[in-house]
Enzyme design. Structure first.
Site, PDB file in Angstrom:
ATOM      1  N   TYR A 160     -15.522  15.022 -16.719  1.00  0.00           N
ATOM      2  CA  TYR A 160     -15.788  13.485 -16.539  1.00  0.00           C
ATOM      3  C   TYR A 160     -17.088  13.282 -15.409  1.00  0.00           C
ATOM      4  O   TYR A 160     -16.849  14.038 -14.414  1.00  0.00           O
ATOM      5  CB  TYR A 160     -14.742  12.727 -16.298  1.00  0.00           C
ATOM      6  CG  TYR A 160     -15.114  11.251 -16.007  1.00  0.00           C
ATOM      7  CD1 TYR A 160     -15.252  10.498 -17.179  1.00  0.00           C
ATOM      8  CD2 TYR A 160     -14.919  10.657 -14.765  1.00  0.00           C
ATOM      9  CE1 TYR A 160     -15.421   9.095 -17.166  1.00  0.00           C
ATOM     10  CE2 TYR A 160     -15.137   9.159 -14.668  1.00  0.00           C
ATOM     11  CZ  TYR A 160     -15.578   8.636 -15.867  1.00  0.00           C
ATOM     12  OH  TYR A 160     -15.685   7.120 -15.659  1.00  0.00           O
ATOM     13  N   ARG A 190       0.842  -1.472   0.068  1.00  0.00           N
ATOM     14  CA  ARG A 190      -0.071   0.013  -0.123  1.00  0.00           C
ATOM     15  C   ARG A 190       0.871   1.258   0.032  1.00  0.00           C
ATOM     16  O   ARG A 190       0.398   2.417  -0.441  1.00  0.00           O
ATOM     17  CB  ARG A 190      -1.118   0.033   1.014  1.00  0.00           C
ATOM     18  CG  ARG A 190      -1.688   1.238   1.425  1.00  0.00           C
ATOM     19  CD  ARG A 190      -3.136   0.965   2.028  1.00  0.00           C
ATOM     20  NE  ARG A 190      -3.024   0.404   3.557  1.00  0.00           N
ATOM     21  CZ  ARG A 190      -2.741   0.896   4.350  1.00  0.00           C
ATOM     22  NH1 ARG A 190      -1.882   2.206   4.432  1.00  0.00           N
ATOM     23  NH2 ARG A 190      -2.480   0.053   5.657  1.00  0.00           N
ATOM     24  N   LYS A 217      -7.404   4.239 -19.574  1.00  0.00           N
ATOM     25  CA  LYS A 217      -7.867   4.562 -20.850  1.00  0.00           C
ATOM     26  C   LYS A 217      -6.332   4.286 -21.681  1.00  0.00           C
ATOM     27  O   LYS A 217      -5.930   3.483 -21.876  1.00  0.00           O
ATOM     28  CB  LYS A 217      -8.250   5.920 -21.006  1.00  0.00           C
ATOM     29  CG  LYS A 217      -9.409   6.264 -19.966  1.00  0.00           C
ATOM     30  CD  LYS A 217     -10.656   5.490 -20.151  1.00  0.00           C
ATOM     31  CE  LYS A 217     -11.800   5.575 -18.876  1.00  0.00           C
ATOM     32  NZ  LYS A 217     -11.888   6.864 -18.471  1.00  0.00           N
ATOM     33  N   ASP A 264      -6.866  16.990 -15.884  1.00  0.00           N
ATOM     34  CA  ASP A 264      -6.960  15.628 -16.219  1.00  0.00           C
ATOM     35  C   ASP A 264      -6.519  15.541 -17.579  1.00  0.00           C
ATOM     36  O   ASP A 264      -6.919  16.092 -18.468  1.00  0.00           O
ATOM     37  CB  ASP A 264      -8.407  15.225 -15.985  1.00  0.00           C
ATOM     38  CG  ASP A 264      -8.803  14.020 -16.298  1.00  0.00           C
ATOM     39  OD1 ASP A 264      -8.130  13.390 -16.996  1.00  0.00           O
ATOM     40  OD2 ASP A 264      -9.769  13.375 -15.799  1.00  0.00           O
TER      41      ASP A 264
END
Ligand SMILES: *Cc1c(COP(=O)(O)O)cnc(C)c1O
Length: 404
Positions: free
Chosen positions: A115, A62, A212, A187
């Protein structure tokens, strides 16, 4: 390859070589997958030194993992920035980048067209935590200036805007944020660092949905935050560590594999999307095409300065009503009816009822997303086959509606 040589190399080369730890991995050519949750210390003293930050080395996945680290350094090099933090999803990148620097009582300015889930995060979730949000049309400098408050801490935008491909002026936004001492977050999912590097315009933090184009093969959900060493250290030691949106090493490994072909994939996505956009533009059943590669589009003037290519996503509106659009989408054969973008497969979706359903109809129309808008992500198939599929869908709705 030493990381400090990155600036001498071209992006095509960085896609393949950047971030690789020299001398590690027993000489393996490609980055091995460290599929491990934890790392064994040699001694109690070493464990304590790692937790105290006095000794470099891994502790627990993590907090960091060697496979993930190579992904972070590779994307940082491609974005021409110092460091990066990979995340479990693109939304973990959006929330991680913002929550690491904003607290209750702060104000953030957000582009009104983003988005769908980013919109939901800013408009619904952050409200619960006392973060004040103003949505503005960032193509309008006066509106941006008017949104400014004494407690404005951060600005969030995406360009080109999903799904109408409106392009924002990154130089204007970067200058505005520096002048008012606001942290800027962009973004960059739609273009990838191959086609746009927002740091060139003074943007502080770049986020991606690595789901993407970065991965490009439709088999991962992931994200990444790219920024200065200092900002990434804050993100990794606070929100990412304690809220826990860390990427799986397996997903990082798949993205590393995908990234090797990023530059050639982007080249093909752009070339094919241009051909398809021109086809749609001349078609009598199409009302409007939204693609920055077309001279008629608002974003065209940013090509070859802000953007090195127009990307692989096209929005378009058909003549007819919502049912015409539904019939069109349902008659596709080669295109898959699916949200997401940037994959080898061509995809088609309806933003108003799918990706942008978190908006109310009123908010959606204000953001320039009409009910009839269709979004396609042009894949890596031959353009003759892509266009043939569109042509048979047009022929189908023509037969049904009896008009061209
Ligand atoms: C998909 C997407 C996101 C969200 O990413 P996930 O990986 O789905 O969490 C954010 N921004 C843009 C522009 C996207 O296309």
């Amino acid at each position: 390859m030493k990381n400090n040589n990155n600036k001498l190399l071209n992006q095509e080369t960085l896609c393949i070589h950047a971030g690789k730890a020299k001398g590690d991995h027993k000489g393996a050519l490609t980055t091995p997958l460290y599929q491990t949750s934890t790392f064994v210390f040699d001694s109690a003293e070493q464990g304590a030194a790692r937790f105290a930050g006095e000794e470099e080395g891994y502790i627990y996945t993590r907090l960091g993992n060697p496979t993930t680290r190579e992904l972070e350094l590779k994307v940082a090099a491609l974005e021409k920035m110092e460091d990066a933090a990979a995340t479990a999803t693109g939304m973990a990148a959006v929330s991680g980048a913002v929550l690491s620097f904003v607290e209750a009582g702060d104000h953030v300015i957000v582009s009104h067209a983003i988005y769908g889930c980013s919109f939901a995060l800013f408009s619904h979730q952050f409200k619960k935590f006392g973060i004040d949000v103003t949505f503005v049309d960032m193509a309008n400098k006066e509106a941006l200036t008017a949104a400014l408050k004494p407690n404005t801490k951060l600005l969030f935008a995406e360009t080109p805007i999903n799904p109408n491909l409106v392009v924002l002026d990154l130089q204007m936004i970067g200058d505005f944020c520096q002048q008012h001492n606001i942290l800027s977050v962009v973004d960059n999912t739609f273009l990838s660092p191959i086609l746009q590097t927002p740091v060139d315009f003074g943007i502080d933090i770049i986020i991606h949905s690595a789901t993407k184009f970065l991965n490009g093969h439709g088999d991962v959900v992931a994200g990444i935050i790219v920024s200065s060493k200092e900002n990434i250290a804050v993100i990794k030691s606070t929100i990412l560590k304690d809220i826990g949106g860390t990427i799986s090493p397996h997903d990082a490994w798949l993205i590393l594999r995908g990234l090797k072909t990023l530059s050639i994939r982007m080249e093909r996505h752009c070339k094919s999307a241009q051909t398809v956009a021109e086809y749609l533009h001349q078609h009598p059943m199409v009302k409007e095409v939204f693609y920055p590669g077309l001279p008629s589009h608002q974003g065209h003037k940013y090509l070859n300065n802000q953007m090195r290519g127009a990307g692989g996503v096209i929005g378009f509106e058909l003549n007819g009503d919502v049912n015409t659009g539904r019939k069109f989408i349902n008659s596709m054969n080669l295109f898959s009816l699916a949200v997401s973008l940037g994959d080898a497969e061509s995809l088609i979706q309806h933003p108003a009822s799918m990706t942008h359903s978190p908006y109310t109809q009123e908010e959606r129309l204000a953001a320039g997303i009409s009910d009839g808008l269709i979004r396609v992500s042009i894949g890596l198939e031959h353009t003759d086959d892509i266009i043939a599929d569109l042509a048979q869908a047009f022929a189908h709705i023509e037969n049904v509606t009896g008009k061209a």
